[in-house]
Design an enzyme around this catalytic site. Structure first.
Site, short mmCIF file in Angstrom:
data_model
loop_
_atom_site.label_atom_id
_atom_site.label_comp_id
_atom_site.label_asym_id
_atom_site.label_seq_id
_atom_site.Cartn_x
_atom_site.Cartn_y
_atom_site.Cartn_z
CG ASP A 1 -4.32 -0.29 -3.79
OD1 ASP A 1 -4.67 0.71 -4.45
OD2 ASP A 1 -5.13 -1.01 -3.16
CG ASP B 1 -9.49 -1.77 -6.97
OD1 ASP B 1 -10.62 -2.29 -7.14
OD2 ASP B 1 -8.91 -1.82 -5.88
CE LYS C 1 -4.31 -1.64 0.54
NZ LYS C 1 -5.47 -1.25 -0.30
CD GLU D 1 -4.65 -2.56 -6.85
OE1 GLU D 1 -5.71 -2.12 -6.34
OE2 GLU D 1 -4.11 -3.61 -6.48
CE LYS E 1 -10.27 -4.59 -3.44
NZ LYS E 1 -9.41 -3.97 -4.45
#
Length: 322
Positions: free
Chosen positions: A161, A213, A133, A190, A235
């Site tokens: 991300d 995403d 992250k 992302e 997801k």
């Protein structure tokens, strides 16, 4: 005779988990259990706060309505709520014996915690893919940490991300602290910026591939091959039924991009089902399912490599039964 049960669960989360700028201390959701004779099927319905459009209360109401009709053998369309559609489709396929079952447990390792322990863990990865992250700290720091990991572990590939946290200038600051020869080992980043056009420009300027995403679930998004876009992160809890997920995966693959099955912090039960789904639909892509360590318990079904304690139905609350 058909029977259905909805179980409500509350799992403690590790300290420091933040979703949409809010500290989250518990993960709440529902498990659906379908029973026909000696056969049964399980699914998880767990809207993700800050990401799902539906609340848990709305999901429960929709699930109860759908299951009431199912128990009477009445045909219905899929739920319009993604988390409900996904959980019910898992339970139905498991009941029918058609839900893919994982035989290995690959996942992109989530880079968190003590640096020494992190290095030791990453060195042992069988596939060399990890996720980090970024965007929570200064972009310069993120660039330096990513560079350090890639330099120290020459076989490592990173997925990053940013959750749209960077301005274009912050994104450039990150890239400036990452040597050009290391950038090819970033599989994708992302959603670096709030605006898609800024993210596209970042990819063009830096040569660092990006992935969609949140954008892929926007009503104005058009799925198409684009320069610099390497992957679409899917997801299922935020997408919908398994048939819808399968259709989206096929569309992404047909465009020559990677489809990456990723978790929405489901319980161990949901993660085991996602692992089977990823193995079936995207066998050549490591899924992003390394979120179990954000929780303090497993639920009903174990993730084989996790030492976390297991909660069973006696630890849950039955909120609906037919």
């Amino acid at each position: 005779m058909r029977q259905a049960i909805l179980w409500r669960y509350v799992l403690d989360m590790e300290a420091g988990v933040i979703l949409r700028d809010r500290h989250v201390r518990q993960r709440e959701g529902l498990l659906v259990q379908l029973i026909v004779g000696e056969r049964e099927g399980w699914g998880e319905i767990a809207p993700l706060p800050g990401f799902s459009l539906e609340t848990l209360s709305e999901a429960q109401q929709a699930a109860e309505n759908w299951l009431s009709h199912w128990c009477h053998s009445e045909m219905q369309s899929e739920s319009a709520l993604p988390s409900v559609a996904f959980g019910l489709s898992c339970a139905l396929m498991e009941l029918a014996g058609t839900l893919p079952v994982a035989t290995h447990w690959r996942t992109a390792a989530l880079c968190t915690g003590d640096p020494d322990a992190l290095f030791a863990r990453l060195q042992q990865l069988p596939h060399g893919t990890a996720k980090m992250k970024v965007g929570w700290y200064e972009a310069v720091r993120d660039g330096m940490v990513a560079s350090l990991l890639l330099e120290a572990l020459p076989d490592l590939h990173l997925r990053l991300d940013a959750n749209r946290r960077w301005t274009p200038e912050k994104a450039r600051q990150f890239a400036r602290h990452l040597a050009p020869e290391l950038r090819c080992r970033i599989d994708f980043l992302e959603e670096p910026c709030q605006r898609r056009e800024d993210s596209r420009q970042f990819a063009a300027e830096t040569g660092i591939a990006i992935a969609w995403d949140e954008s892929a679930r926007a009503t104005d998004f058009q799925l198409q091959a684009e320069p610099g876009v390497a992957a679409i992160v899917i997801k299922p809890t935020l997408t919908g039924s398994i048939s819808r997920v399968s259709q989206q995966v096929a569309q992404v693959q047909a465009l020559g991009m990677k489809a990456v099955i990723s978790s929405s912090i489901e319980s161990s039960l949901g993660l085991t089902q996602l692992a089977g789904l990823a193995q079936s639909l995207t066998p050549d892509v490591v899924p992003g399912l390394d979120t179990l360590d954000l929780l303090q318990q497993q639920l009903v079904r174990r993730w084989p490599t996790s030492p976390l304690p297991l909660l069973d139905t006696q630890d849950l609350v039955c909120v609906w039964r037919r």
